[in-house]
Design a protein around this motif. Structure first.
Motif, PDB file in Angstrom:
ATOM      1  N   MET A  68       0.879  -1.169   0.016  1.00 36.68           N
ATOM      2  CA  MET A  68       0.033   0.040   0.127  1.00 36.68           C
ATOM      3  C   MET A  68       0.778   1.382   0.105  1.00 36.68           C
ATOM      4  O   MET A  68       0.685   2.095  -0.628  1.00 36.68           O
ATOM      5  N   PRO A  69       1.879   1.471   0.928  1.00 33.42           N
ATOM      6  CA  PRO A  69       2.707   2.750   0.911  1.00 33.42           C
ATOM      7  C   PRO A  69       3.515   2.805  -0.543  1.00 33.42           C
ATOM      8  O   PRO A  69       3.589   3.833  -1.027  1.00 33.42           O
ATOM      9  N   VAL A  70       3.654   1.735  -0.979  1.00 32.74           N
ATOM     10  CA  VAL A  70       4.532   1.751  -2.327  1.00 32.74           C
ATOM     11  C   VAL A  70       3.579   2.245  -3.404  1.00 32.74           C
ATOM     12  O   VAL A  70       3.825   3.030  -4.509  1.00 32.74           O
ATOM     13  N   ALA A  71       2.195   1.624  -3.621  1.00 27.31           N
ATOM     14  CA  ALA A  71       1.459   2.052  -4.411  1.00 27.31           C
ATOM     15  C   ALA A  71       0.943   3.630  -4.498  1.00 27.31           C
ATOM     16  O   ALA A  71       0.986   4.310  -5.337  1.00 27.31           O
ATOM     17  N   GLY A  72       0.890   4.178  -3.068  1.00 27.22           N
ATOM     18  CA  GLY A  72       0.477   5.486  -2.784  1.00 27.22           C
ATOM     19  C   GLY A  72       1.701   6.474  -3.274  1.00 27.22           C
ATOM     20  O   GLY A  72       1.332   7.379  -3.816  1.00 27.22           O
ATOM     21  N   ALA A  73       2.980   6.033  -3.157  1.00 28.94           N
ATOM     22  CA  ALA A  73       4.176   6.868  -3.373  1.00 28.94           C
ATOM     23  C   ALA A  73       4.170   6.886  -4.978  1.00 28.94           C
ATOM     24  O   ALA A  73       4.536   8.100  -5.411  1.00 28.94           O
ATOM     25  N   VAL A  74       3.811   5.675  -5.341  1.00 31.19           N
ATOM     26  CA  VAL A  74       3.707   5.506  -7.042  1.00 31.19           C
ATOM     27  C   VAL A  74       2.613   6.776  -7.598  1.00 31.19           C
ATOM     28  O   VAL A  74       3.069   7.481  -8.345  1.00 31.19           O
ATOM     29  N   ALA A  75       1.581   6.762  -6.992  1.00 32.58           N
ATOM     30  CA  ALA A  75       0.621   7.610  -7.423  1.00 32.58           C
ATOM     31  C   ALA A  75       0.846   9.040  -7.373  1.00 32.58           C
ATOM     32  O   ALA A  75       0.602  10.089  -8.029  1.00 32.58           O
ATOM     33  N   PRO A  81      -2.899   9.641  -9.933  1.00 31.06           N
ATOM     34  CA  PRO A  81      -3.663   8.739  -9.014  1.00 31.06           C
ATOM     35  C   PRO A  81      -4.772   7.959  -9.670  1.00 31.06           C
ATOM     36  O   PRO A  81      -5.195   6.853  -9.257  1.00 31.06           O
ATOM     37  N   ARG A  82      -5.622   8.646 -10.699  1.00 35.00           N
ATOM     38  CA  ARG A  82      -6.713   8.148 -11.238  1.00 35.00           C
ATOM     39  C   ARG A  82      -6.202   6.752 -12.041  1.00 35.00           C
ATOM     40  O   ARG A  82      -7.070   5.701 -12.240  1.00 35.00           O
ATOM     41  N   VAL A  83      -5.279   7.096 -12.989  1.00 33.37           N
ATOM     42  CA  VAL A  83      -4.626   5.934 -13.806  1.00 33.37           C
ATOM     43  C   VAL A  83      -3.978   5.046 -12.712  1.00 33.37           C
ATOM     44  O   VAL A  83      -4.306   3.564 -13.382  1.00 33.37           O
ATOM     45  N   VAL A  84      -3.513   5.199 -11.773  1.00 34.11           N
ATOM     46  CA  VAL A  84      -2.745   3.999 -11.158  1.00 34.11           C
ATOM     47  C   VAL A  84      -4.059   3.296 -10.357  1.00 34.11           C
ATOM     48  O   VAL A  84      -3.893   2.065 -10.618  1.00 34.11           O
ATOM     49  N   GLY A 123      -7.566   0.195  -1.509  1.00 33.18           N
ATOM     50  CA  GLY A 123      -8.087   0.660  -0.474  1.00 33.18           C
ATOM     51  C   GLY A 123      -7.917   2.195  -0.146  1.00 33.18           C
ATOM     52  O   GLY A 123      -8.800   2.859  -0.133  1.00 33.18           O
ATOM     53  N   PRO A 124      -6.731   2.840  -0.049  1.00 29.68           N
ATOM     54  CA  PRO A 124      -6.305   4.253   0.103  1.00 29.68           C
ATOM     55  C   PRO A 124      -6.595   5.011  -1.085  1.00 29.68           C
ATOM     56  O   PRO A 124      -6.829   6.182  -0.863  1.00 29.68           O
ATOM     57  N   LEU A 125      -6.409   4.606  -2.385  1.00 26.05           N
ATOM     58  CA  LEU A 125      -6.424   5.523  -3.262  1.00 26.05           C
ATOM     59  C   LEU A 125      -7.754   6.321  -3.691  1.00 26.05           C
ATOM     60  O   LEU A 125      -7.985   7.655  -3.784  1.00 26.05           O
ATOM     61  N   PRO A 126      -8.962   5.537  -3.603  1.00 28.09           N
ATOM     62  CA  PRO A 126     -10.324   6.206  -3.750  1.00 28.09           C
ATOM     63  C   PRO A 126     -10.375   7.241  -2.632  1.00 28.09           C
ATOM     64  O   PRO A 126     -11.156   8.367  -2.689  1.00 28.09           O
ATOM     65  N   ASP A 127     -10.108   6.937  -1.498  1.00 28.40           N
ATOM     66  CA  ASP A 127     -10.264   7.906  -0.126  1.00 28.40           C
ATOM     67  C   ASP A 127      -9.448   9.100  -0.453  1.00 28.40           C
ATOM     68  O   ASP A 127      -9.946  10.136  -0.105  1.00 28.40           O
ATOM     69  N   GLY A 188     -13.418   2.037 -15.012  1.00 25.64           N
ATOM     70  CA  GLY A 188     -14.077   3.384 -15.931  1.00 25.64           C
ATOM     71  C   GLY A 188     -14.482   4.284 -15.233  1.00 25.64           C
ATOM     72  O   GLY A 188     -14.081   5.371 -15.568  1.00 25.64           O
ATOM     73  N   ALA A 189     -14.982   4.090 -13.955  1.00 23.99           N
ATOM     74  CA  ALA A 189     -15.379   5.333 -13.182  1.00 23.99           C
ATOM     75  C   ALA A 189     -14.338   6.071 -12.628  1.00 23.99           C
ATOM     76  O   ALA A 189     -14.401   7.252 -12.382  1.00 23.99           O
ATOM     77  N   ALA A 190     -13.111   5.395 -12.337  1.00 16.52           N
ATOM     78  CA  ALA A 190     -11.909   6.001 -11.973  1.00 16.52           C
ATOM     79  C   ALA A 190     -11.585   7.027 -13.008  1.00 16.52           C
ATOM     80  O   ALA A 190     -10.837   8.219 -12.687  1.00 16.52           O
ATOM     81  N   LEU A 191     -11.517   6.574 -14.453  1.00 12.96           N
ATOM     82  CA  LEU A 191     -10.830   7.524 -15.153  1.00 12.96           C
ATOM     83  C   LEU A 191     -11.734   8.546 -15.494  1.00 12.96           C
ATOM     84  O   LEU A 191     -11.452   9.292 -15.983  1.00 12.96           O
ATOM     85  N   LEU A 192     -13.110   8.440 -15.128  1.00 13.67           N
ATOM     86  CA  LEU A 192     -14.043   9.522 -15.431  1.00 13.67           C
ATOM     87  C   LEU A 192     -14.117  10.596 -14.264  1.00 13.67           C
ATOM     88  O   LEU A 192     -14.847  11.665 -14.520  1.00 13.67           O
ATOM     89  N   LEU A 193     -13.148  10.322 -13.235  1.00 19.62           N
ATOM     90  CA  LEU A 193     -13.302  11.371 -12.270  1.00 19.62           C
ATOM     91  C   LEU A 193     -12.617  12.655 -12.670  1.00 19.62           C
ATOM     92  O   LEU A 193     -11.724  12.686 -13.346  1.00 19.62           O
TER      93      LEU A 193
END
Length: 416
Positions: A68-75, A81-84, A123-127, A188-193
């Motif tokens: 999770m921390p790795v993914a958050g740092a990449v975003a 972050p939407r693409v990730v 888990g963390p990215l949508p929040d 798809g919803a994430a890319l529409l944000l």
């Protein structure tokens, strides 16, 4: 004229954000809701023993804590972050259907590793995205509590209907395809944000009109030198938030793992147990939709966390006494405070505390070092507690909330 058009465009963007976030959280939690109750049954059907099921689930939790921390740092570093998030959802959808083709321990282990790594950012990215969007002045119409509450309501609906789908299909494998379909729609919803705005410091004088595209604000030199994880961990309030969240949210570990077993041993029937479980999630929805913002406005983040801790002391103490069903009903309703209210308070602190462009990292660290790590450790300890003292293990969870109470009172969200 240009300012008028820009203001109109921003207002339109604010109105468009809410339905898009509602779609994302609804699809996301529908996916989790159909999968979570039946994943152990899927693993057993594919040849995993009871011990292997426990190992696979525990391994998934451990891998997500690291990833999770790795993914958050990449975003945060990529500024996408939407693409990730969308890529993670698609990878999760692809990996979950592989459970249906995996037979035996080795194959299930490989699929489990892939699925855990893919779901780590989910888990963390949508929040992180929703909290940041709610903080933008042009999107004051976006209420994080409403968005998160819609997700919780979707989880209830999915968990309830998944059983009927399994019965109709004659196999729990159907939940794999339902989960994959929901996650593809969520991607798809994430890319529409709407694209996150750059949160700039407030100027001391009226600025000149901004150009159409504003590059992200550079991080302070000290932050860049320390790295995003170290920069956040150097913040005293962030460390306090991790500890408070870990103690309060982690206290739910014994409840999640052994409350149902204890209630069954006490002679409570499956219908009553199902109702009790649904009441807790319903209370969570009410707080997210209706009460969370009022509590934060009246008590502040620290006061709301303290209220959640006090509710935890009361709730777990009553359950440790092997309370009758009539008393368990109001105790289950306290879930709205012990989980939802504390979660909203934590999001309020992060919205003000995390430096710009570190939102994903902050959410991931809180989820892994706080909620995730405490829950994983306490789940292991809860098994030993239940073997020794049965439902008396809830006393330990009440003590954790008691420890969190004074720490929560000192928690403050920095001013905007």
């Amino acid at each position: 004229m240009n300012e008028t058009r820009r203001a109109a465009a921003e207002e339109l963007g604010g109105r468009a954000a809410l339905p898009r976030y509602l779609l994302l959280f609804s699809m996301l939690f529908l996916g989790w809701g159909v999968l979570s109750p039946f994943l152990p049954a899927v693993l057993a059907l594919q040849g995993a023993s009871a011990a292997e099921v426990g190992l696979l689930l525990g391994m998934g939790t451990a891998l997500r804590l690291v990833a999770m921390p790795v993914a958050g740092a990449v975003a945060d570093r990529t500024g996408a972050p939407r693409v990730v998030l969308a890529l993670a959802l698609l990878a999760a959808a692809a990996s979950v259907v592989c459970y249906g083709a995996a037979t035996g321990g080795a194959m299930l282990l490989l699929v489990g590793v892939a699925h855990a790594l893919a779901t780590a950012p989910i888990g963390p990215l949508p929040d992180a995205l929703a909290v940041r969007a709610a903080a933008e002045p042009r999107r004051r119409r976006l209420d994080y509590g409403v968005v998160r509450g819609a997700g919780a309501a979707a989880f209830i609906a999915a968990s309830t209907t998944a059983g009927f789908a399994v019965a109709a299909a004659g196999s729990p494998l159907v939940v794999l395809w339902l989960n994959a379909g929901c996650f593809v729609l969520a991607a798809g919803a994430a890319l529409l944000l709407p694209r996150p705005a750059v949160l700039l410091p407030r100027p001391t004088v009226d600025p000149a009109p901004l150009p159409a595209a504003v590059p992200p604000a550079p991080l302070p030199a000290a932050t860049r030198a320390a790295g995003p994880v170290r920069a956040l961990l150097r913040l005293p309030e962030f460390r306090r938030l991790v500890l408070v969240s870990g103690l309060i949210q982690g206290s739910h570990a014994f409840y999640a793992g052994f409350a149902v077993l204890g209630w069954q041993a006490a002679g409570i029937g499956p219908g009553s147990i199902g109702t009790l479980w649904s009441l807790s999630v319903a209370a969570e929805v009410v707080v997210f939709f209706l009460l969370g913002r009022r509590l934060l406005g009246r008590l502040g983040a620290g006061g709301t966390c303290a209220l959640a801790a006090a509710a935890g002391v009361l709730r777990w103490s009553a359950m440790a006494l092997d309370a009758p069903v009539a008393l368990l009903v109001p105790m289950q309703l306290l879930h709205g405070l012990t989980f939802a209210a504390q979660h909203m308070a934590a999001m309020a602190v992060l919205a003000r505390l995390a430096p710009d462009r570190l939102g994903g990292t902050a959410q991931a660290l809180l989820a892994s070092l706080g909620t995730g790590l405490f829950t994983a450790v306490l789940l292991l300890l809860s098994g030993m507690l239940y073997d020794r003292v049965g439902l008396g293990g809830f006393w330990a969870m009440a003590a954790l909330c008691g420890l969190a109470l004074p720490l929560a009172l000192g928690l403050r969200a920095p001013p905007a």
